[in-house]
Design a protein around this motif. Structure first.
Motif, PDB file in Angstrom:
ATOM      1  N   LEU A   1      81.577 -34.849 -43.964  1.00 11.92           N
ATOM      2  CA  LEU A   1      82.712 -35.765 -43.791  1.00 11.92           C
ATOM      3  C   LEU A   1      82.257 -37.220 -43.827  1.00 11.92           C
ATOM      4  N   ALA A   2      81.044 -37.474 -43.354  1.00 11.21           N
ATOM      5  CA  ALA A   2      80.519 -38.833 -43.427  1.00 11.21           C
ATOM      6  C   ALA A   2      80.331 -39.267 -44.880  1.00 11.21           C
ATOM      7  N   VAL A   3      79.883 -38.343 -45.730  1.00 10.37           N
ATOM      8  CA  VAL A   3      79.738 -38.673 -47.154  1.00 10.37           C
ATOM      9  C   VAL A   3      81.105 -38.972 -47.760  1.00 10.37           C
ATOM     10  N   LEU A   4      82.100 -38.158 -47.433  1.00 11.62           N
ATOM     11  CA  LEU A   4      83.450 -38.452 -47.919  1.00 11.62           C
ATOM     12  C   LEU A   4      83.896 -39.828 -47.432  1.00 11.62           C
ATOM     13  N   GLY A   5      83.648 -40.111 -46.148  1.00  9.41           N
ATOM     14  CA  GLY A   5      84.032 -41.402 -45.605  1.00  9.41           C
ATOM     15  C   GLY A   5      83.329 -42.557 -46.298  1.00  9.41           C
ATOM     16  N   GLN A   6      82.037 -42.412 -46.548  1.00  8.55           N
ATOM     17  CA  GLN A   6      81.303 -43.484 -47.232  1.00  8.55           C
ATOM     18  C   GLN A   6      81.793 -43.652 -48.660  1.00  8.55           C
ATOM     19  N   THR A   7      82.200 -42.559 -49.276  1.00  7.11           N
ATOM     20  CA  THR A   7      82.766 -42.636 -50.623  1.00  7.11           C
ATOM     21  C   THR A   7      84.011 -43.511 -50.633  1.00  7.11           C
TER      22      THR A   7
ATOM     23  N   LEU B   1      79.058 -31.879 -51.323  1.00  7.84           N
ATOM     24  CA  LEU B   1      79.493 -31.408 -49.998  1.00  7.84           C
ATOM     25  C   LEU B   1      79.383 -29.890 -49.948  1.00  7.84           C
ATOM     26  N   THR B   2      78.177 -29.403 -49.744  1.00  8.76           N
ATOM     27  CA  THR B   2      77.904 -27.962 -49.878  1.00  8.76           C
ATOM     28  C   THR B   2      78.472 -27.140 -48.731  1.00  8.76           C
ATOM     29  N   ASP B   3      78.800 -27.805 -47.613  1.00 13.96           N
ATOM     30  CA  ASP B   3      79.358 -27.065 -46.473  1.00 13.96           C
ATOM     31  C   ASP B   3      80.852 -27.316 -46.306  1.00 13.96           C
TER      32      ASP B   3
END
Length: 550
Positions: free
Chosen positions: A289-295, A232-234
């Protein structure tokens, strides 16, 4: 035919694009977000397109970025409006100085930051350094004063500590040590465990706990345990100056005197704590945030990087607030909150909002994500609530998911209050049996009524429903959400010589759900068919209803 889920690698694999086949457990751990069309994910693009138009025309915020994902497919990423529009509290910048929203615009996500703090706490639980049922004072002795001696870590995570929502740290205490001490010293406003009160003080305390037990600042812990492993680079606190051009502005503040806030945390208390606090301070993008959510949907893992164990994520998404109806809460995540989760609401639906105009919704049952990031406090915080906009986005995704007919190619569907579905006048005298199948996803204050009448006189017909989540006994109206299942409904109505039946969907002016679908209508008397909706659909008159294949 029933649709059965199979399991692969411990995760259930089910039909894509379905709302009426709720999936248990987590997504396959190998699920990685990739871009595709709604159609490629089995979704109806029309509700999503309608929501995008609403977003673009909304007067509630200068700009927004929205992201929708289903079953690992990012089906929409839309940027609209302005990231920076105003020079001060009232004056607009010249058009050539205004900054448009971009898909990679970075937002101050405000209280969505609480999720990062909660994950950090649960990481310490997994390390054996914290127990959620342990008293906070065991780890922070200075906290255990003035009636807080019995408050547990879980009570902080679930907002049942009794602490008040907010105190003005930035104005009433001179520096960071004094501000932290003020939180540690604060007496609860209600006996611990007696009430649900959403409180920033809970998460500020947890941020201190993370730092104390890890021996590192909160931003370092979040970077090591969450953002770096997930790429999550941003995402992080106090964004660097080279990212300022992509950051959405928030408020023009005069107390404290900060001018137009951009690139610094909006929340005054977090700002006064150096921009890093347990309750606020994270900046992020929709994609991150979508990556966090998919995690989370994957059970704590993404691209082979595990940030939490499956059992821990399961506890995060379990309601620990059954004693406080309407305030379902996991360990950090809010659960089943229709006011912003809309038609995706359900017992396992998790999410959080942020004061600046942000929201994240995760629906494990359909493996879906809805993210809306806005700058609704730009240029002033009195712009008003954006809850309707949050709900609209989540409901659009719910309506894009399919509810397949129980029989035949189509079923009757409506999401419109006041819609009626009428039979023709039927020749009958005595008791008439009405049987139909229904799929309801509504707000508790909305409902489907069956009525019998002739001419202008109508009376309610009580009904009995069976199926997962169906109301017990005889009821006047059918409503509910979260069960994601068809119900079979039976009713007996004494009638005169001729009767017309109608199904009427009634909604208030508040929240809506996915809507109501009716199929397999059958009206009989003494074993004789008066109307068979599957064989005689042309006899049924829809007003506000439509024959749908999904």
């Amino acid at each position: 035919m029933a649709v059965l889920a199979v399991t692969t690698g411990g995760a259930a694999v089910g039909p894509q694009g379905r709302f009426d086949v709720p999936m248990p457990g987590f997504s396959p751990p190998t699920t990685v977000l990739h871009v595709g069309s709604p159609e490629s994910a089995g979704l109806d693009p029309a509700p999503i397109a309608e929501a995008k138009t609403t977003i673009a025309n909304s007067p509630l915020f200068p700009g927004a970025v929205s992201l929708l994902a289903h079953d690992g497919v990012t089906v929409d990423l839309t940027a609209t409006g302005k990231a920076v529009r105003y020079a001060d509290a009232t004056a607009e910048l010249p058009s050539d100085q205004q900054v448009p929203m971009r898909p990679d615009t970075i937002f101050d996500v405000a209280s969505v930051s609480k999720l990062f703090t909660s994950i950090a706490v649960l990481g310490l639980v997994e390390d054996g350094k914290v127990a959620v049922d342990e008293r906070v004072a065991s780890y922070l002795p200075e906290f255990g004063v003035n009636g807080k001696e019995t408050i547990t870590v879980k009570q902080l995570l679930t907002h049942t500590s009794g602490l008040e929502p907010f105190i003005p740290l930035w104005s009433d205490w001179p520096d960071k040590p004094a501000r932290i001490k003020a939180v540690m010293d604060r007496a609860p406003a209600a006996p611990p465990g007696s009430v649900y009160t959403y409180s920033d003080l809970n998460l500020i305390t947890l941020g201190v706990l993370v730092e104390r037990l890890s021996g590192e600042p909160l931003d370092v812990v979040v970077a090591k345990r969450i953002t770096t492993p997930l790429g999550l680079t941003d995402t992080g606190y106090n964004p660097s100056a080279d990212k300022r051009g992509r950051i959405a502005a928030t408020e023009f503040q005069t107390a404290p005197v900060r001018g137009m806030v951009r690139g610094e945390v909006h929340d005054e208390n977090a700002w006064s704590l150096g921009g890093v606090a347990g309750h606020a301070g994270i900046f992020s993008t929709a994609k991150d945030l979508a990556v966090l959510g998919q995690t989370i949907l994957n059970g704590g893992i993404y691209r082979g990087k595990r940030i939490l164990r499956e059992a821990t994520v399961r506890e995060m998404l379990t309601n620990h607030n059954a004693a406080y109806p309407g305030n379902a809460h996991g360990l950090g995540f809010e659960l089943d909150q229709r006011w912003y989760m809309g038609g995706l609401s359900g017992p396992r639906t998790a999410g959080h909002t942020g004061y600046t105009g942000t929201s994240l919704v995760l629906d494990p049952a359909s493996r879906s994500i809805a993210i809306r990031l806005t700058n609704r406090v730009h240029p002033v915080r009195t712009n008003g609530s954006i809850n309707s906009a949050r709900e609209t986005l989540a409901t659009a995704l719910a309506r894009a998911l399919a509810v397949r007919p129980r029989q035949g190619p189509t079923a009757w569907y409506t999401a419109t209050g006041g819609a009626t579905l009428l039979t023709p006048p039927l020749a009958a005298r005595g008791e008439v049996t009405v049987r139909f199948d229904v799929f309801v996803d509504t707000d508790p204050n909305d409902g489907l009524l069956l009525e019998a009448g002739s001419g202008e006189t109508w009376r309610a017909v009580p009904v009995r429903a069976s199926g997962p989540g169906a109301p017990a006994g005889e009821v006047a109206a059918l409503s509910g959400s979260g069960h994601r299942s068809w119900w079979t409904v039976n009713a007996i109505a004494p009638v005169g010589a001729h009767v017309t039946f109608r199904w009427r969907y009634v909604t208030d002016s508040r929240y809506t759900g996915r809507g109501v679908t009716i199929d397999r209508i059958l009206v009989t008397q003494s074993g004789r068919n008066l109307l068979n909706g599957e064989k005689q659909p042309h006899l049924i008159r829809p007003l506000g209803w439509a024959a749908k294949t999904r």
